[in-house]
Design an enzyme around this catalytic site. Structure first.
Site, PDB file in Angstrom:
ATOM      1  N   HIS A 106       0.815  -1.216   0.000  1.00 58.23           N
ATOM      2  CA  HIS A 106       0.000   0.000   0.000  1.00 58.23           C
ATOM      3  C   HIS A 106       0.851   1.270   0.000  1.00 58.23           C
ATOM      4  O   HIS A 106       0.355   2.343  -0.338  1.00 58.23           O
ATOM      5  CB  HIS A 106      -0.994   0.005   1.177  1.00 58.23           C
ATOM      6  CG  HIS A 106      -0.408   0.310   2.517  1.00 58.23           C
ATOM      7  ND1 HIS A 106      -0.126  -0.666   3.447  1.00 58.23           N
ATOM      8  CD2 HIS A 106      -0.069   1.486   3.099  1.00 58.23           C
ATOM      9  CE1 HIS A 106       0.359  -0.101   4.535  1.00 58.23           C
ATOM     10  NE2 HIS A 106       0.404   1.204   4.347  1.00 58.23           N
ATOM     11  N   ASP A 146       0.213  -7.623   1.617  1.00 58.65           N
ATOM     12  CA  ASP A 146       0.644  -6.225   1.727  1.00 58.65           C
ATOM     13  C   ASP A 146       2.166  -6.089   1.699  1.00 58.65           C
ATOM     14  O   ASP A 146       2.760  -5.369   2.493  1.00 58.65           O
ATOM     15  CB  ASP A 146       0.082  -5.576   2.994  1.00 58.65           C
ATOM     16  CG  ASP A 146       0.066  -4.050   2.886  1.00 58.65           C
ATOM     17  OD1 ASP A 146       0.330  -3.523   1.786  1.00 58.65           O
ATOM     18  OD2 ASP A 146      -0.190  -3.378   3.909  1.00 58.65           O
ATOM     19  N   SER A 204       4.653   2.650   7.895  1.00 61.16           N
ATOM     20  CA  SER A 204       4.297   1.463   7.114  1.00 61.16           C
ATOM     21  C   SER A 204       5.467   1.001   6.256  1.00 61.16           C
ATOM     22  O   SER A 204       6.085   1.799   5.548  1.00 61.16           O
ATOM     23  CB  SER A 204       3.101   1.766   6.213  1.00 61.16           C
ATOM     24  OG  SER A 204       1.937   1.928   6.966  1.00 61.16           O
TER      25      SER A 204
END
Length: 315
Positions: free
Chosen positions: A53, A83, A161
């Site tokens: 992402h 992911d 992230s």
């Protein structure tokens, strides 16, 4: 903690994702930043690991190393279901310091963890905490369930992230992925994809650009439809002729000679573990590789039957 940060921060990178946008009035095409995140050096060939992402929808990806050097990265492979993404940069080998891999198999709730990343673009920020829980499940961007996820209270904010979650010795134990927060900022619950899963998937992304997934050679009825029919299990909609399931006689939905629609086989167990939905079946398949033999229990005409299937590559 200081020693771990000084050693491991050299492996962490800041990633900026830009997309091309056309101005409606001038029709000029501009490059617009659309997100940022973290990542880390996987090997001295220039491969970097981050979250899918973080780079989703990017036209250009910029990577800033710990010494401030800026590189353009290309996407080597992506796995939206977990992911994960692998990038590659052309950088001198001496600048590429791979993070030391650890293991997530022996983790225990309460042990110390450290997260390094770039929250809100503030480069190389260290936060500490503990393993809050193990074996959590979260949803990926593709709505697939990621199992075995690590929960931590080490502060993880937007921009973290894709960064590494480390144990107290500085070994990689997970990739920081998501937070649970009503406000969008840190609220004490962060999640990381476990390193044992990462170590299994990243070499495939580097070699093939995708994950070589095992499958049955079938398409499945959506869970919502099966629930409306009052069926618990994975309903086979279509079985490929000559595929793994077809070779052992499994059947999908079909029309009989009298024009009636006959329900496909309903898979209820795999290797003795219950299958109550499509998600259950795909999650269990994720733990195998192409060529593995699995035992399926299925129901046809209210009769349960068991077969052994050799998994094929998912097309």
């Amino acid at each position: 903690t200081i020693q771990v940060f000084e050693r491991s921060s050299k492996s962490v990178v800041f990633i900026t994702n830009s997309a091309l946008r056309r101005d409606l009035w001038s029709l000029n095409v501009m490059e617009v930043p659309q997100g940022s995140g973290s990542g880390f050096v996987w090997d001295q060939e220039g491969h970097l690991v981050t979250n899918f992402h973080v780079i989703y929808g990017a036209n250009t990806i910029s990577v800033v190393m710990s010494d401030g050097a800026d590189y353009q990265a290309k996407v080597v492979g992506v796995d939206p279901d977990h992911d994960l993404a692998v990038l590659k940069i052309q950088a001198p080998r001496e600048k590429l310091v791979p993070v030391q891999p650890g293991s997530s198999r022996e983790l225990r709730v309460g042990q110390k963890v450290l997260a390094i990343g770039n929250p809100f673009g503030l480069d190389h920020t260290l936060t500490t905490g503990v393993v809050s829980a193990l074996g959590r499940s979260i949803k990926s961007l593709s709505e697939r369930t990621i199992d075995g996820v690590i929960q931590t209270d080490a502060a993880i904010n937007p921009g973290n992230s894709g960064g590494p979650l480390l144990d107290s010795a500085g070994r990689l134990i997970g990739v920081n992925t998501q937070i649970v927060s009503p406000s969008g900022a840190f609220a004490g619950i962060g999640f990381a994809v476990p390193v044992d899963m990462v170590a299994r998937l990243v070499p495939q992304l580097i070699k093939f650009g995708k994950i070589i997934r095992p499958g049955l050679g079938v398409s499945l009825v959506h869970d919502e439809v099966a629930q409306r029919w009052g069926i618990k299990g994975a309903v086979l909609a279509r079985v490929d002729r000559g595929g793994a399931a077809g070779k052992v006689g499994l059947r999908g939905i079909r029309e009989t000679g009298a024009g009636r629609i006959e329900l496909g086989d309903v898979v209820t167990k795999m290797d003795g573990k219950p299958v109550e939905s499509v998600d259950d079946l795909t999650r269990l398949l994720d733990g195998h590789k192409v060529g593995d033999d699995v035992t399926l229990e299925y129901v046809r005409n209210r009769k349960a039957t068991t077969v052994t299937v050799t998994l094929q590559e998912l097309k």
